[in-house]
Design an enzyme around this catalytic site. Structure first.
Site, PDB file in Angstrom:
ATOM      1  N   LYS A   1      17.171  -4.306  -8.632  1.00 36.81           N
ATOM      2  CA  LYS A   1      16.665  -5.672  -8.855  1.00 36.81           C
ATOM      3  C   LYS A   1      17.805  -6.676  -8.687  1.00 36.81           C
ATOM      4  CE  LYS A   1      14.117  -9.110 -10.306  1.00 36.81           C
ATOM      5  NZ  LYS A   1      13.175  -9.695  -9.324  1.00 36.81           N
TER       6      LYS A   1
ATOM      7  N   CYS B   1      16.143 -15.634  -1.210  1.00 40.92           N
ATOM      8  CA  CYS B   1      15.138 -15.624  -2.272  1.00 40.92           C
ATOM      9  C   CYS B   1      14.385 -16.947  -2.257  1.00 40.92           C
ATOM     10  CB  CYS B   1      15.757 -15.410  -3.645  1.00 40.92           C
ATOM     11  SG  CYS B   1      14.490 -15.428  -4.930  1.00 40.92           S
TER      12      CYS B   1
ATOM     13  N   GLY C   1       4.007  -7.147   1.382  1.00 38.99           N
ATOM     14  CA  GLY C   1       2.907  -6.194   1.575  1.00 38.99           C
ATOM     15  C   GLY C   1       2.507  -6.100   3.038  1.00 38.99           C
TER      16      GLY C   1
ATOM     17  N   GLY D   1       6.277  -4.700   4.335  1.00 38.72           N
ATOM     18  CA  GLY D   1       4.932  -4.132   4.349  1.00 38.72           C
ATOM     19  C   GLY D   1       4.831  -2.663   4.690  1.00 38.72           C
TER      20      GLY D   1
ATOM     21  N   THR E   1       6.731  -3.475  -1.661  1.00 39.80           N
ATOM     22  CA  THR E   1       5.499  -3.656  -2.423  1.00 39.80           C
ATOM     23  C   THR E   1       4.696  -2.366  -2.597  1.00 39.80           C
ATOM     24  OG1 THR E   1       5.470  -5.923  -1.655  1.00 39.80           O
ATOM     25  CG2 THR E   1       3.392  -5.067  -2.493  1.00 39.80           C
TER      26      THR E   1
END
Lengths: 271, 299
Positions: free
Chosen positions: B44, B129, B216, B243, B265
Site C-alpha cells: 500500500k 495518484c 478493473g 484490469g 482490483t
C-alpha cells in the site's frame, strides 16, 4: 468473540436454498463445515454468484448456523443482491469468510437488540449463541406489516420480539428508538439505581444506529453497533469501507470489514 | 520452465506481482494464499508520515470496474519498516515499496530511509495518484517533473526504481522517456483513470471526494494500448497492469510488451486471482511450448 478470525476460507459452493421470505427479503443457505466451525455472531462473508455480471462480492452477515450449514438473510438493494436473489438451488457461488470481528463478550445478562430492516440478520445468530440465562428482547423496526418476519425464529430462541412499524400496520407505531426509550424509562422507574444493567446491540440504517448510540450515551449503557457498509474486498486491503473512530487526537478511519463490523458505539465519531 | 524476469536491477522469480493498494501489506491475504508463490508484492502506497485518508464514501462499483478515492491511508514509512517488514520478510517474494510525496524532498526522504532497509527490493514512485490534493498526479502529468522526481529518488536508492505513470497525458512516450533518461529501471503502466459516478436518489456524486480512480477490467484496453506504445518507442522494461483478472489478460499484457505484470482490483473480487493467474500462465506456456516466459513478449 470480538477478535479477527484465524482461519478464512475461499470456497465455491452449490447453494442449498435461496428462499424469498418476504417482499425483497431472502435467506440463502450453504453447506460449509470449515466456515461454520469458525464463525461467530456478528461476522460476515463475501458472496458472489459464480456467474455474475457484477464485479465485487457483497458482504452479508451470518444469520444462522445449523451444524455445517450457514445461512444469510439479505434484502434486495441493488444489482448485486438482485443477482444473488436469482441464484437457484444447486447453482454455485463464491464465498470468502468468516470475516471481521464479531460481537464482543459482555458480563451483562440482559440484552436488547435494536434492528432496522435487514439489520436484524446478525441478531438471530447472536441469540442462537447466547449463554442460557440471558434475557433477550428484539426491538425490530420495519416499514409495515409485510416485513414482520422472523418472529417465531427469535421466540424459539427465547428472545422476545417487539415490532415497530413506521405506518402502525403491525406492532407499535413510530420509530424503533422511541420504543426502546420508553422501555428504558420504564426500567428506570422500577429500580432505585440510575444504572440500567442492559447491553444494547444495534444494526440497521446509519441514522437509526446513531439514534441508538445517543440513547446509550444518555442512559449510560454499553452499546455494540454492527455496521452495514459498502465493501470492496471484505478482507481489509482496499480500505474502502472505513468509518471514523475516536482514536488519537484527530480520530482515525477504521475498516468496517476488519476492525468491525461491530464497534462499541462510543468509539464511533457519529457524523 | 523459466519464469524469472528482470526489470533492470529488479529480479523477480516470476512475472506475477500484486499492485499497490490492492494487497495491503500482505497480512490479510496470507490467510488465504501462499505469499511465497508471488513474484513480488507492491505494498500500500507509503508516505513519510501516517496518512488518515479521505472521508467515506470511498469506493463504488461501476460497469466492469470500480472507482476508489482512498487518499493514501497508510501507516507511514516508519511503521512500515518496524511493523510490516518483519512480517513480509518471512516470505520468499520481493518486497516492493510504493512511495508518495507532496514535495520532491519528501520522495527523497522516503527513498533514503528505505535504502537502509535491504529487504526492500525496489521502489515504485507513485507520480500518478489521482486522489490526493498535492503531489501525486500533478507531478505525473509533466515530463520535467517526472524526470526530476525520478532522478532524485534514483540518487537516493541503490536498488531498483520504477516510476508509475498516469494514463492522463497526451504523450505517454514522453513520460516513459523521461523516466528512462532519469535512470529508472522500469515503468509501471498504468495507474487508474479518473472517473466519477452519481447517486441519482441523493442527486450527488457517490464518492465524497467527487472523483476517484477507475480500475478493473473496464480499463484493460486503455492500459494495453499504453503499454504497447511505450514498448514500441522507449527502451525501458515495463510492469504492465490495468484490469488483469485472468491468465489470458496477463498474456495480452506480456504480448503488448510487459516484462512483468501486476494484479490489482481482481484481488478484491477474487482473493485467489494472483495464484490462479500464475498457474494459468504456466499452463499457457506448456500448451504452446514456451520454455522461457521472456520469449513470449513481442519483439
Amino acid at each position: 468473540m470480538g477478535k479477527i478470525p484465524d482461519l478464512i476460507f475461499y470456497q465455491t459452493l452449490p447453494v442449498l436454498k435461496n428462499e424469498k421470505i418476504a417482499d425483497k427479503f431472502f435467506i440463502l443457505s450453504l453447506q460449509t463445515a470449515e466456515m461454520a466451525r469458525g464463525a461467530f455472531p456478528g461476522q460476515f462473508a463475501m458472496l458472489k454468484p459464480e456467474r455474475s455480471s457484477v464485479l465485487l462480492g457483497r458482504p452479508y452477515s451470518v444469520y444462522k448456523r445449523e451444524g455445517d450449514i450457514l445461512s444469510f438473510l439479505y434484502k434486495i438493494y441493488g444489482k448485486g443482491s438482485r443477482e444473488l436473489s436469482r441464484v437457484k438451488s444447486g447453482e454455485k457461488i463464491n464465498i470468502w469468510g468468516p470475516l471481521g470481528k464479531g460481537f464482543q463478550e459482555t458480563s451483562l445478562r440482559e440484552w436488547a437488540f435494536v434492528a432496522g430492516g435487514v439489520g436484524v440478520a446478525p441478531f438471530l445468530f447472536l441469540a442462537q449463541e447466547a449463554p442460557k440465562n440471558i434475557s433477550m428482547t428484539l426491538y425490530f423496526g420495519i416499514k409495515n406489516k409485510d416485513q414482520a418476519i422472523l418472529q417465531k425464529e427469535f421466540e424459539d430462541l427465547n428472545c422476545k420480539v417487539i415490532f415497530v412499524t413506521e405506518d402502525g400496520s403491525y406492532g407499535e407505531k413510530g420509530w424503533v428508538t422511541d420504543a426502546v426509550k420508553k422501555f428504558l424509562d420504564q426500567k428506570l422507574k422500577t429500580q432505585n439505581s440510575k444504572l440500567i444493567p442492559i447491553e444494547l446491540f444495534t444494526c440497521g440504517p446509519r441514522l437509526m444506529e446513531k439514534a441508538v448510540a445517543q440513547l446509550a450515551q444518555e442512559y449510560h449503557l454499553r452499546c455494540q453497533v454492527a455496521f452495514e457498509e459498502y465493501m470492496g474486498c471484505g478482507l481489509g486491503t482496499c480500505m474502502g469501507c472505513v468509518v471514523k473512530c475516536h482514536n488519537g487526537k484527530e480520530g482515525q478511519y477504521e475498516r468496517v470489514c476488519r476492525e468491525g463490523p461491530v464497534f462499541m458505539a462510543d468509539h464511533i465519531v457519529w457524523e | 520452465m523459466n519464469l524469472s524476469v528482470e526489470l533492470g536491477r529488479l529480479k523477480l522469480k516470476n512475472p506475477v506481482t500484486v499492485a499497490s493498494g490492492t494487497f495491503g501489506y500482505g497480512e490479510e491475504f496470507s490467510q488465504l494464499i501462499d505469499l511465497n508463490e508471488l513474484g513480488g508484492i507492491f505494498v500500500k502506497g507509503l508516505t513519510l508520515k501516517p496518512k488518515k485518508g479521505n472521508p467515506p464514501q470511498r469506493i463504488v462499483e461501476t460497469p466492469s470496474g470500480m472507482l476508489n478515492s482512498i487518499g493514501l491511508q497508510n501507516v507511514g514509512v516508519e511503521a512500515f519498516i518496524q511493523k510490516k517488514i518483519p512480517f513480509l520478510k518471512k516470505y520468499n517474494t520481493a518486497i516492493l515499496a510504493n512511495i508518495n510525496g507532496v514535495t520532491v524532498e519528501e520522495y527523497e526522504e522516503i527513498a533514503e530511509r528505505l535504502n537502509a532497509i535491504p529487504e526492500v527490493a525496489a521502489l515504485e514512485i507513485n507520480l500518478s495518484c489521482p486522489n490526493v490534493k498535492e503531489g501525486g498526479i500533478h507531478f505525473g502529468t509533466n515530463p520535467d517533473k517526472v524526470y526530476e522526481v525520478t532522478s532524485r529518488v534514483r540518487k537516493k536508492f541503490s536498488r531498483a526504481v520504477l516510476t508509475k505513470l498516469s494514463p492522463h497525458v497526451t504523450d505517454i512516450v514522453a513520460m516513459a522517456e523521461a523516466v528512462r533518461s532519469a535512470g529508472a529501471d522500469a515503468v509501471s503502466v498504468i495507474n487508474t483513470l479518473i472517473g466519477m459516478a452519481f447517486d441519482i436518489d441523493r442527486r450527488k456524486p457517490v464518492l465524497k471526494s467527487i472523483t476517484g480512480g477507475l480500475s478493473g477490467p473496464a480499463i484493460k484496453p486503455v492500459a494495453l494500448r499504453l503499454v504497447y506504445e511505450i514498448h514500441s518507442k522507449v527502451n525501458i522494461p515495463i510492469l504492465g497492469m490495468g484490469g488483469i483478472s485472468t491468465a489470458e489478460d496477463a498474456v495480452e499484457f506480456i504480448l503488448a510488451g510487459s516484462t512483468a505484470i501486476s494484479i490489482g482490483t481482481a484481488n478484491f473480487y477474487d482473493p485467489l486471482a494472483a495464484v490462479k493467474i500464475l498457474k494459468g500462465l504456466k499452463d499457457y506456456m506448456k500448451k504452446f511450448g514456451f520454455k522461457n516466459i521472456n520469449e513470449l513478449k513481442l519483439k
